[in-house]
Write a protein that holds these residues in place. Structure first.
Motif, PDB file in Angstrom:
ATOM      1  N   ASN A   7       0.683  -1.201   0.270  1.00 54.50           N
ATOM      2  CA  ASN A   7       0.354   0.220   0.221  1.00 54.50           C
ATOM      3  C   ASN A   7       1.089   0.899  -0.109  1.00 54.50           C
ATOM      4  O   ASN A   7       1.359   1.356   1.219  1.00 54.50           O
ATOM      5  N   GLN A   8       1.357   1.665  -0.952  1.00 54.25           N
ATOM      6  CA  GLN A   8       2.207   2.682  -1.393  1.00 54.25           C
ATOM      7  C   GLN A   8       1.256   4.131  -1.751  1.00 54.25           C
ATOM      8  O   GLN A   8       0.698   4.390  -2.395  1.00 54.25           O
ATOM      9  N   GLY A  41       3.357  -0.823   4.381  1.00 60.45           N
ATOM     10  CA  GLY A  41       2.796   0.949   4.139  1.00 60.45           C
ATOM     11  C   GLY A  41       4.035   1.485   4.004  1.00 60.45           C
ATOM     12  O   GLY A  41       4.506   1.366   4.782  1.00 60.45           O
ATOM     13  N   ILE A  42       3.934   2.601   2.657  1.00 58.18           N
ATOM     14  CA  ILE A  42       5.000   3.816   1.904  1.00 58.18           C
ATOM     15  C   ILE A  42       3.909   4.465   2.280  1.00 58.18           C
ATOM     16  O   ILE A  42       3.270   5.095   1.836  1.00 58.18           O
ATOM     17  N   ARG A  47       1.584  10.673   8.293  1.00 54.56           N
ATOM     18  CA  ARG A  47       0.933   9.974   8.710  1.00 54.56           C
ATOM     19  C   ARG A  47       1.800   9.157   9.858  1.00 54.56           C
ATOM     20  O   ARG A  47       1.475   8.134  10.978  1.00 54.56           O
ATOM     21  N   MET A  48       3.537   9.203   9.365  1.00 60.33           N
ATOM     22  CA  MET A  48       4.188   8.435  10.291  1.00 60.33           C
ATOM     23  C   MET A  48       4.327   8.822  11.731  1.00 60.33           C
ATOM     24  O   MET A  48       4.209   7.580  12.857  1.00 60.33           O
ATOM     25  N   ARG A  49       4.331   9.720  12.176  1.00 59.50           N
ATOM     26  CA  ARG A  49       4.109  11.005  13.211  1.00 59.50           C
ATOM     27  C   ARG A  49       3.167  10.284  14.026  1.00 59.50           C
ATOM     28  O   ARG A  49       3.153  10.807  14.822  1.00 59.50           O
ATOM     29  N   VAL A  50       2.145  10.129  13.511  1.00 52.65           N
ATOM     30  CA  VAL A  50       0.947   9.944  14.178  1.00 52.65           C
ATOM     31  C   VAL A  50       0.942   8.060  14.102  1.00 52.65           C
ATOM     32  O   VAL A  50       0.792   8.343  15.923  1.00 52.65           O
ATOM     33  N   LEU A  51       0.957   7.478  13.688  1.00 59.84           N
ATOM     34  CA  LEU A  51       1.524   6.358  14.507  1.00 59.84           C
ATOM     35  C   LEU A  51       2.786   6.049  14.921  1.00 59.84           C
ATOM     36  O   LEU A  51       2.632   5.435  16.140  1.00 59.84           O
ATOM     37  N   ASN A  52       3.457   6.817  15.057  1.00 58.47           N
ATOM     38  CA  ASN A  52       4.589   6.833  16.290  1.00 58.47           C
ATOM     39  C   ASN A  52       4.818   7.274  17.130  1.00 58.47           C
ATOM     40  O   ASN A  52       4.446   6.358  18.447  1.00 58.47           O
ATOM     41  N   GLY A  81       1.999 -18.411   6.747  1.00 56.51           N
ATOM     42  CA  GLY A  81       0.801 -17.108   6.618  1.00 56.51           C
ATOM     43  C   GLY A  81       1.628 -16.046   7.170  1.00 56.51           C
ATOM     44  O   GLY A  81       1.926 -15.429   6.758  1.00 56.51           O
ATOM     45  N   TYR A  82       0.211 -15.361   8.061  1.00 53.55           N
ATOM     46  CA  TYR A  82       0.824 -13.621   7.755  1.00 53.55           C
ATOM     47  C   TYR A  82       1.876 -13.214   8.699  1.00 53.55           C
ATOM     48  O   TYR A  82       1.133 -13.649  10.076  1.00 53.55           O
ATOM     49  N   LEU A  83       2.173 -12.667   8.881  1.00 58.10           N
ATOM     50  CA  LEU A  83       3.041 -12.526   9.891  1.00 58.10           C
ATOM     51  C   LEU A  83       3.000 -11.425  10.193  1.00 58.10           C
ATOM     52  O   LEU A  83       3.254 -10.536  11.749  1.00 58.10           O
ATOM     53  N   GLY A  84       3.103 -10.282   9.328  1.00 61.45           N
ATOM     54  CA  GLY A  84       2.702  -8.541  10.209  1.00 61.45           C
ATOM     55  C   GLY A  84       2.685  -7.744   9.185  1.00 61.45           C
ATOM     56  O   GLY A  84       2.206  -7.614   8.239  1.00 61.45           O
ATOM     57  N   GLU A  85       2.500  -5.848   9.299  1.00 65.15           N
ATOM     58  CA  GLU A  85       3.048  -5.252   8.644  1.00 65.15           C
ATOM     59  C   GLU A  85       3.882  -4.366   8.972  1.00 65.15           C
ATOM     60  O   GLU A  85       4.388  -4.340  10.481  1.00 65.15           O
ATOM     61  N   ILE A  86       4.452  -4.081   8.149  1.00 61.31           N
ATOM     62  CA  ILE A  86       5.878  -2.756   8.252  1.00 61.31           C
ATOM     63  C   ILE A  86       5.155  -1.918   7.536  1.00 61.31           C
ATOM     64  O   ILE A  86       4.745  -1.466   6.358  1.00 61.31           O
TER      65      ILE A  86
END
Length: 144
Positions: A7-8, A41-42, A47-52, A81-86
Motif C-alpha cells: 500500500n504505497q 505501507g509506504i 501519517r508516520m508521525r501519527v503512528l509513531n 501465513g500472515y506475519l504482520g505489517e511494516i
C-alpha cells in the motif's frame, strides 16, 4: 517465499521487480521453508508521525515501524501465513539515502529488511543483538 502486500501512499511507485527481488533475498538468506505474507505501507511524514506517537509515544517521524501479528519465539523458518505489517516513511528514507549518499531504493530495501527481521523476532536492545541483526541485514541487502 515472502509475499508482500503493498500500500504505497508516498513517493514514486516502487516496481514489482524490487519487491520480488527483496522477497527472494530474504527467503534465500533466512532459509524460509513456508510462505509468509507481510503488509507493507509506504507513507508520508504526517501519517508516520501519527503512528509513531500512537504506538511508541514519540511525537516525531521515524523511518520504519513494524507490527507483528504473532509471537515469533522459536524457529521462524517453520512459520506460515500472515506475519504482520511494516510501515516505511518515504520522505525519511529519502533524507537518510541522501545523507548516506546512496539511492533511495537501497534505503527502502534496508528499512524493509530491518522491519522483516523485527517481525521474525530479531531485535537490537543489546549490543550483541544489534551486532547480529546488523550482520544479517548486510548479508541480505548484498545479495542480488
Amino acid at each position: 517465499m515472502i509475499k508482500f502486500e503493498i500500500n504505497q501512499q508516498s513517493g514514486p511507485k516502487i516496481s514489482n521487480h524490487y519487491w520480488s527481488k527483496w522477497s527472494g533475498q530474504l527467503t534465500s538468506i533466512l532459509k524460509l521453508k513456508k510462505d509468509l505474507e507481510i503488509s507493507v505501507g509506504i507513507v508520508g511524514e504526517t501519517r508516520m508521525r501519527v503512528l509513531n506517537k500512537h504506538y511508541r509515544r514519540q511525537n516525531k517521524v521515524t523511518d520504519v515501524l513494524s507490527f507483528g501479528e504473532r509471537d515469533v519465539a522459536g524457529d521462524f523458518r517453520d512459520f506460515d501465513g500472515y506475519l504482520g505489517e511494516i510501515i516505511i516513511c518515504y520522505p525519511q528514507a529519502l533524507r537518510q539515502a541522501h545523507k548516506a549518499s546512496r539511492p533511495v531504493i537501497k534505503e527502502i530495501e534496508w528499512l524493509l529488511v530491518h522491519g522483516c527481521l523485527h517481525l521474525l523476532g530479531y531485535d537490537h536492545q543489546t549490543d550483541r543483538q544489534e551486532a547480529a541483526m546488523r550482520e544479517l541485514e548486510q548479508k541480505i541487502t548484498k545479495v542480488g
